[in-house]
Design an enzyme around this catalytic site. Structure first.
Site, PDB file in Angstrom:
ATOM      1  NE  ARG A  93      72.972  37.802  16.052  1.00  0.00           N
ATOM      2  CZ  ARG A  93      72.789  38.652  15.054  1.00  0.00           C
ATOM      3  NH1 ARG A  93      71.577  39.110  14.798  1.00  0.00           N
ATOM      4  NH2 ARG A  93      73.810  39.043  14.308  1.00  0.00           N
ATOM      5  N   GLY A 127      68.355  38.225  21.123  1.00  0.00           N
ATOM      6  CA  GLY A 127      68.544  36.899  20.556  1.00  0.00           C
ATOM      7  C   GLY A 127      67.925  36.690  19.194  1.00  0.00           C
ATOM      8  CG  ASP A 258      83.938  36.116  18.369  1.00  0.00           C
ATOM      9  OD1 ASP A 258      84.789  37.006  18.241  1.00  0.00           O
ATOM     10  OD2 ASP A 258      82.724  36.310  18.180  1.00  0.00           O
ATOM     11  CG  ASN A 259      83.126  36.254  13.923  1.00  0.00           C
ATOM     12  OD1 ASN A 259      82.282  35.580  14.501  1.00  0.00           O
ATOM     13  ND2 ASN A 259      82.996  37.555  13.769  1.00  0.00           N
TER      14      ASN A 259
END
Length: 464
Positions: A93, A127, A258-259
């Site tokens: 998104r 998204g 992923d952060n």
């Protein structure tokens, strides 16, 4: 394409090649209402001269910024989510809208989005970003920056006129699109995806790109030492950010791989919290039932994530060498925590051992006093307050005598008698005023209060 004359665009990420991203088109929103514009950040990239109409055109309709990408890039990555590997991630998104150089120091900056529409990685999502989510991110990043944390900066928030359905807030709810400014969106998960796919040469290309653009000290190393130097630089930056989280009483909530990005900046705020009182077991996410990402476990979690990055680097460096880098994380973290704690107290160093002892004593005093987390640091900044009784606080007073006062309380912020906080009930009140009466004054007053706090702390003592 209206920009200002100082804007220095870049397309550096595109040079990595099509394996790293998917060109996408932004959503066409039915409405664009500018709700937040970070004029200070805009000055630093030469976009402060944009009219509101041009601002909306670029950061709500996503007309390209001249000289940067002609089409936004949805970035590809994988990641461990609550320590379970997920190979189906990616920008679902958001996208990389543009890149530019900071006019102060020349460093490369990303304009990343949240809520800008569907991409090939959206899976079943729409998204979109709720307006409440956008408001929460602006608040979080603004306070973290004021508290000395390396964080992405909320650059723009535009309400977009759609009604969204969400399971975790009353629906239908209002929609928005956020643009954040940070130095990189290259994640640990970016490396993990390439390792998962067996793309060894692409990992090498990514390392070279990262070193060239973000970690110049590693670039000066000879070839055989460049990869360990790269890992060491990432570890140091992540350790510093984690240390400042702890000193700020901040709980990120979702510390998946992923952060975590290679520049160490905190970003992508979903379920976050600031501590009401010191509590190592405090969690931010209602779904974190095991407390994996609790306040007190954040340093260990960051190291676990960095070990996943090290695994991706094994084709280029000996395991023992990479392990030696990871073993330094603890010492690096504690050094950074001591610096952050001294900054929060308006005190100078008395030597490494004394600084670490002071940090331990602060935790004990916070625990035993039961004081509000931010209240405690407000009261103890550059002074020794009355009203804090007990053995732990007495011991803290003794410890502080060895540390010179470097800060000053000669500011209206301290004269006001109360700290600026951002606890969950305050966030809900801010959102309630917006949701119930479209009243943005409470939000704006909170941003003004955070700004006053940040100016007072920056003016009182140099940054850690």
């Amino acid at each position: 394409m209206a920009t200002t004359s100082g804007f220095r665009p870049s397309t550096a990420h595109a040079a990595l090649g099509a394996l790293f991203f998917d060109p996408v088109r932004p959503a066409a929103f039915p409405q664009h209402i500018l709700r937040f514009r970070n004029q200070e950040a805009a000055r630093q990239v030469g976009l402060d001269g944009l009219s509101d109409a041009d601002w909306i055109r670029h950061f709500g309709q996503f007309d390209p910024l001249q000289g940067s990408f002609e089409q936004p890039l949805a970035l590809r990555y994988h990641g461990h989510q609550f320590r379970s590997y997920n190979p189906e991630l990616g920008d679902g998104r958001g996208f990389l809208f543009a890149q530019a150089h900071d006019l102060r120091d020349g460093r490369l900056l990303d304009f990343g989005t949240k809520g800008s529409g569907t991409t090939p990685w959206s899976r079943s999502g729409d998204g979109r970003l709720t307006l409440k989510g956008g408001v929460r991110e602006v608040l979080a990043t603004t306070l973290l920056e004021a508290l000395g944390v390396a964080t992405s900066r909320s650059f723009s928030l535009i309400e977009t006129g759609e009604q969204l359905v969400r399971n975790d807030e009353p629906s239908p709810t209002r929609s928005s699109v956020l643009v954040r400014l940070s130095h990189s969106h290259i994640r640990i998960g970016t490396f993990q995806r390439l390792a998962y796919l067996g793309e060894t040469e692409a990992i090498r290309r990514l390392i070279d790109h990262a070193v060239a653009h973000y970690l110049p000290k590693a670039a000066r190393e000879v070839e055989a030492e460049r990869v360990p130097a790269f890992l060491d630089a990432v570890c140091a930056r992540v350790a510093a950010t984690g240390a400042h989280w702890m000193a700020a009483g901040f709980v990120h909530g979702v510390l998946n791989t992923d952060n975590i990005n290679i520049t160490g900046e905190s970003f992508d705020y979903g379920p976050w919290r600031f501590l009401p009182v010191y509590d190592p077991g405090f969690t931010a996410a209602y779904f974190d039932s095991s407390g994996l990402y609790a306040f007190g476990r954040q340093p260990d979690t960051l190291l676990w994530n960095l070990a996943r990055l090290a695994e991706c680097l094994l084709p280029f460096a000996e395991q023992e060498v990479l392990e030696a880098v990871l073993l330094r994380f603890g010492a690096t973290f504690h050094e950074a925590l001591s610096r952050a704690m001294l900054w929060r107290l308006g005190r100078g160093s008395a030597g490494a051992d004394a600084d670490r002892a002071l940090t331990r004593q602060v935790w004990e005093a916070l625990r035993d006093s039961g004081a509000g987390f931010e209240r405690f640091f407000f009261d103890w900044f550059a002074t020794v307050p009355a009203g804090y009784a007990g053995e732990a606080c007495d011991a803290l007073r003794d410890r502080l005598s060895a540390h010179p006062i470097t800060g000053t309380r000669d500011d209206a912020y301290f004269a006001g008698g109360a700290p600026c906080t951002l606890l969950i009930d305050e966030v809900e009140r801010i959102w309630g005023a917006i949701a119930d009466g479209d009243d943005w004054s409470v939000f704006e007053r909170k941003l003004e209060a955070i700004g006053a706090m940040g100016r007072a702390l920056r003016g009182a003592v140099s940054h850690a």
